[in-house]
Design an enzyme around this catalytic site. Structure first.
Site, PDB file in Angstrom:
ATOM      1  N   SER A   1      41.950 -47.912  -0.036  1.00  9.94           N
ATOM      2  CA  SER A   1      40.602 -48.154  -0.165  1.00  9.94           C
ATOM      3  C   SER A   1      40.090 -49.342   0.604  1.00  9.94           C
ATOM      4  O   SER A   1      39.758 -49.312   2.014  1.00  9.94           O
ATOM      5  CB  SER A   1      40.465 -48.221  -1.755  1.00  9.94           C
ATOM      6  OG  SER A   1      39.002 -48.278  -1.887  1.00  9.94           O
ATOM      7  N   LEU A   2      39.542 -50.394  -0.191  1.00  5.86           N
ATOM      8  CA  LEU A   2      39.058 -51.529   0.762  1.00  5.86           C
ATOM      9  C   LEU A   2      40.084 -51.967   1.708  1.00  5.86           C
ATOM     10  O   LEU A   2      39.567 -52.559   2.911  1.00  5.86           O
ATOM     11  CB  LEU A   2      39.027 -52.645  -0.533  1.00  5.86           C
ATOM     12  CG  LEU A   2      38.971 -54.261  -0.036  1.00  5.86           C
ATOM     13  CD1 LEU A   2      37.547 -54.423   0.633  1.00  5.86           C
ATOM     14  CD2 LEU A   2      39.433 -54.894  -1.102  1.00  5.86           C
TER      15      LEU A   2
ATOM     16  N   ARG B   1      29.355 -53.483   0.708  1.00  4.37           N
ATOM     17  CA  ARG B   1      30.189 -52.325   0.006  1.00  4.37           C
ATOM     18  C   ARG B   1      30.247 -52.571  -1.663  1.00  4.37           C
ATOM     19  O   ARG B   1      30.222 -51.680  -2.379  1.00  4.37           O
ATOM     20  CB  ARG B   1      31.336 -51.946   0.571  1.00  4.37           C
ATOM     21  CG  ARG B   1      32.001 -50.698   0.149  1.00  4.37           C
ATOM     22  CD  ARG B   1      33.475 -50.623   0.833  1.00  4.37           C
ATOM     23  NE  ARG B   1      34.271 -49.390   0.709  1.00  4.37           N
ATOM     24  CZ  ARG B   1      35.128 -49.395  -0.195  1.00  4.37           C
ATOM     25  NH1 ARG B   1      36.018 -50.610  -0.841  1.00  4.37           N
ATOM     26  NH2 ARG B   1      36.181 -48.586  -0.348  1.00  4.37           N
TER      27      ARG B   1
ATOM     28  N   GLN C   1      34.495 -42.157   2.877  1.00  7.44           N
ATOM     29  CA  GLN C   1      35.821 -42.797   2.146  1.00  7.44           C
ATOM     30  C   GLN C   1      35.443 -43.414   0.739  1.00  7.44           C
ATOM     31  O   GLN C   1      35.961 -43.186  -0.307  1.00  7.44           O
ATOM     32  CB  GLN C   1      36.347 -44.114   2.893  1.00  7.44           C
ATOM     33  CG  GLN C   1      37.845 -44.434   2.142  1.00  7.44           C
ATOM     34  CD  GLN C   1      37.663 -45.824   1.800  1.00  7.44           C
ATOM     35  OE1 GLN C   1      36.667 -46.210   1.406  1.00  7.44           O
ATOM     36  NE2 GLN C   1      38.628 -46.492   2.428  1.00  7.44           N
TER      37      GLN C   1
END
Length: 310
Positions: A89-90, A114, A248
């Site tokens: 993810s991140l 984000r 994503q």
């Protein structure tokens, strides 16, 4: 072959990188520069908290990215380089920085944005995420479909065999958890998150990222990076890379599939670069014979030992 893995949100903790910050000038300079670029005392929050401030999405995401890149820069100074990279993810943004696809300053501003967008995407309390342990993915997918054919609750993270995370509207996630428990789940753990990440409710985040990505340069990666969305290598096309980073935010993370892809092409050593050791535990559950190590250490001597062993 060696792969570097970069952790995602949830790996932060008060005191992260403290030993290395105090003992290594390059780590200290890197983290302090990161805080100045973003305009807040990131180092102070990382090392002293309070925890509820560090865990805010807009703070945790740049803190984890900064920690990961400070360590990877130091490893590179020791002439240590991975054959390929991936991030959860991140962590995918950290991976793309290391691969030369994103500049560090752009990535830092991008993940701060984000994080803010994720917190604002849905009203507090309306969405949540819960880990389910001990059920096969096919059964958890069926439970989600049974609870909400409209995909208001989905499997959002395929972490490793028998460990998945569902994400969606709070009432529906809780209904899915009850069904999972009735059908044999060994354990369920509600995650401390501010929104139902990697579900359709995060589509507004994608649009925020799209606007920012228009203003920065994305380059072809210099080393292979595997995408969370596809569990395949990012393409050479920078515009396609941008699109994958956009989707994503509201697409499931295919982490188990990512590790299996790496294993299938010969990776036998995994180094977790950044805070925590959770990705190592996922790798060992996927392949107990894989060699794993963590850079979440207290001093330079320990870090050099990891570099040598890698």
């Amino acid at each position: 072959m060696v792969a570097w893995l970069f952790p995602g949100q949830g790996s932060q903790y008060v005191g992260m990188c403290k030993g290395l910050y105090e003992s290594c000038a390059s780590i200290r300079d890197n983290l302090e520069l990161s805080g100045r670029l973003l305009g807040f005392d990131m180092v102070g929050i990382m090392q002293n908290g309070p925890e509820e401030v560090l865990t805010l999405t807009q703070n945790a995401q740049p803190a984890i990215l900064a920690h990961s890149i400070a360590i990877s820069d130091l490893l590179s100074d020791y002439s240590s380089q991975p054959d390929m990279v991936a991030g959860l993810s991140l962590g995918e943004f950290s991976a793309l920085v290391v691969a030369g696809s994103l500049s560090y300053s752009d990535a830092l501003r991008l993940v701060r944005l984000r994080g803010l967008a994720m917190q604002e995407a849905i009203a507090p309390g309306e969405g949540t995420m819960t880990a389910i342990v001990g059920l096969p993915e096919e059964l958890v997918e069926r439970i989600c479909e049974e609870v909400s054919p409209e995909r208001d609750v989905i499997v959002a993270n395929y972490n490793c065999p028998g460990q998945l995370v569902v994400s969606g509207l709070t009432a529906l996630v809780r209904k899915a958890i009850l069904l999972a428990q009735e059908r044999g789940a060994r354990r369920t753990v509600e995650l401390s998150v501010s929104a139902p990440f990697h579900s359709k409710f995060l589509q507004p985040v994608g649009e925020v990222l799209r606007e920012f990505l228009r203003s920065i340069q994305v380059r072809t990666p210099k080393i292979p990076v595997i995408s969370n969305v596809t569990a395949e290598f990012f393409p050479d096309d920078p515009e396609r890379i941008k699109e994958l980073l956009i989707v994503q935010a509201f697409s499931p993370v295919k982490w188990e599939q990512t590790i299996r892809k790496m294993l299938s092409i010969g990776v036998d050593r995994f180094v977790e670069v950044g805070p925590g050791k959770v990705l190592n535990s996922f790798v060992k559950k996927i392949d107990r014979d894989a060699q794993v190590s963590s850079t979440d250490v207290e001093n330079l001597a320990q870090l050099r030992e990891i570099e040598i062993s890698a």
